[in-house]
Design a protein around this motif. Structure first.
Motif, PDB file in Angstrom:
ATOM      1  N   LEU A   1      -8.912  -4.165  -5.093  1.00 12.23           N
ATOM      2  CA  LEU A   1      -9.983  -2.947  -4.682  1.00 12.23           C
ATOM      3  C   LEU A   1      -9.649  -2.389  -3.483  1.00 12.23           C
ATOM      4  CD1 LEU A   1     -13.044  -5.699  -5.539  1.00 12.23           C
ATOM      5  CD2 LEU A   1     -12.340  -3.441  -6.659  1.00 12.23           C
ATOM      6  N   VAL A   2      -9.321  -3.092  -2.446  1.00  6.42           N
ATOM      7  CA  VAL A   2      -8.968  -2.300  -1.365  1.00  6.42           C
ATOM      8  C   VAL A   2      -7.639  -1.014  -1.494  1.00  6.42           C
ATOM      9  CG1 VAL A   2      -7.754  -2.386   0.865  1.00  6.42           C
ATOM     10  CG2 VAL A   2      -9.225  -3.863   0.339  1.00  6.42           C
TER      11      VAL A   2
ATOM     12  N   GLY B   1      -7.308   0.325  -4.548  1.00  3.49           N
ATOM     13  CA  GLY B   1      -7.939   1.372  -5.237  1.00  3.49           C
ATOM     14  C   GLY B   1      -9.115   2.499  -4.365  1.00  3.49           C
ATOM     15  N   SER B   2      -9.587   1.808  -3.419  1.00  3.35           N
ATOM     16  CA  SER B   2     -10.431   2.462  -2.468  1.00  3.35           C
ATOM     17  C   SER B   2      -9.675   3.378  -1.547  1.00  3.35           C
ATOM     18  CB  SER B   2     -11.328   1.433  -1.651  1.00  3.35           C
ATOM     19  OG  SER B   2     -12.210   0.577  -2.411  1.00  3.35           O
ATOM     20  N   VAL B   3      -8.511   2.951  -0.952  1.00 10.20           N
ATOM     21  CA  VAL B   3      -7.894   3.510   0.007  1.00 10.20           C
ATOM     22  C   VAL B   3      -7.042   4.723  -1.141  1.00 10.20           C
ATOM     23  CG1 VAL B   3      -5.762   3.439   1.294  1.00 10.20           C
ATOM     24  CG2 VAL B   3      -7.230   1.855   1.606  1.00 10.20           C
TER      25      VAL B   3
ATOM     26  N   LEU C   1      -8.383   5.992  -3.611  1.00  5.58           N
ATOM     27  CA  LEU C   1      -9.365   7.030  -3.906  1.00  5.58           C
ATOM     28  C   LEU C   1      -9.610   7.971  -2.904  1.00  5.58           C
ATOM     29  CD1 LEU C   1     -11.581   7.856  -6.118  1.00  5.58           C
ATOM     30  CD2 LEU C   1     -12.879   6.311  -5.228  1.00  5.58           C
ATOM     31  N   LEU C   2      -9.732   7.548  -1.609  1.00  5.40           N
ATOM     32  CA  LEU C   2      -9.664   8.625  -0.410  1.00  5.40           C
ATOM     33  C   LEU C   2      -8.661   9.383  -0.104  1.00  5.40           C
ATOM     34  CD1 LEU C   2     -11.639   5.894   2.049  1.00  5.40           C
ATOM     35  CD2 LEU C   2     -12.634   7.710   0.789  1.00  5.40           C
TER      36      LEU C   2
ATOM     37  N   ARG D   1      -6.510  11.171  -7.928  1.00 11.87           N
ATOM     38  CA  ARG D   1      -7.610  10.350  -7.640  1.00 11.87           C
ATOM     39  C   ARG D   1      -7.969   9.443  -8.729  1.00 11.87           C
ATOM     40  NH1 ARG D   1     -10.995  14.230  -3.809  1.00 11.87           N
ATOM     41  NH2 ARG D   1      -9.792  14.100  -2.192  1.00 11.87           N
TER      42      ARG D   1
ATOM     43  N   ALA E   1      -6.655   5.617  -9.048  1.00 11.19           N
ATOM     44  CA  ALA E   1      -7.033   4.583  -8.053  1.00 11.19           C
ATOM     45  C   ALA E   1      -8.152   3.732  -8.768  1.00 11.19           C
ATOM     46  CB  ALA E   1      -7.346   5.160  -6.859  1.00 11.19           C
ATOM     47  N   PRO E   2      -9.278   4.447  -8.980  1.00 10.34           N
ATOM     48  CA  PRO E   2     -10.276   3.642  -9.735  1.00 10.34           C
ATOM     49  C   PRO E   2     -10.156   3.031 -11.156  1.00 10.34           C
ATOM     50  CG  PRO E   2     -11.010   5.946  -9.604  1.00 10.34           C
ATOM     51  CD  PRO E   2      -9.756   5.789  -8.991  1.00 10.34           C
TER      52      PRO E   2
ATOM     53  N   SER F   1      -8.719  -0.408  -9.259  1.00 13.21           N
ATOM     54  CA  SER F   1      -9.975  -1.053  -8.811  1.00 13.21           C
ATOM     55  C   SER F   1     -10.474  -1.997 -10.154  1.00 13.21           C
ATOM     56  CB  SER F   1     -10.954  -0.126  -8.637  1.00 13.21           C
ATOM     57  OG  SER F   1     -10.722   0.541  -7.508  1.00 13.21           O
TER      58      SER F   1
END
Length: 119
Positions: free
Chosen positions: A18-19, A21-23, A25-26, A34, A37-38, A42
């Motif tokens: 999850l971390v 995927g979040s990083v 995405l950002l 992008r 990532a999710p 994620s």
């Protein structure tokens, strides 16, 4: 003790993905990048957290299969939504066109666009 270690391991694995995927995405710079990532990291992270929840439910409670339904819904909808986002991005010509070039016809799944660009 072994069940607790297994649950903790799946929670850590899920949190890690999850971390990541979040990083991703950002930090990634284009919508097509992008998407990965999710939809990949994620989804795997949420799946690992749900697996930890299932192990906990069967080890310490009566057991529950609600997590299986959540996981099935997640694994079915994430690729479909990513595919539609990618398709819209390609149709708005915000990215390189795929190779080989698809044939022109009047179906939405191809690259044929009306002459009036305002549509």
């Amino acid at each position: 003790m072994i069940v607790d270690l297994l649950i903790a391991a799946w929670l850590i694995i899920g949190a890690f993905f999850l971390v990541v995927g979040s990083v991703g995405l950002l930090k990634l710079d284009s919508p097509m990048k992008r998407l990965h990532a999710p939809t990949k990291a994620s989804t795997l992270g949420v799946g690992a957290l749900l697996l930890a929840s299932m192990i906990n439910a069967f080890a310490y409670h009566d057991g529950s299969l609600h997590e299986v339904l959540i996981m099935a819904f997640l694994f079915v909808t994430a690729p479909i939504s990513a595919h539609l986002i990618a398709k819209v991005n390609i149709h708005h010509e915000a990215t390189d066109q795929p190779l080989p070039t698809p044939p022109n016809d009047d179906v939405w799944a191809t690259q044929d666009r009306p002459a009036d660009r305002s549509l």
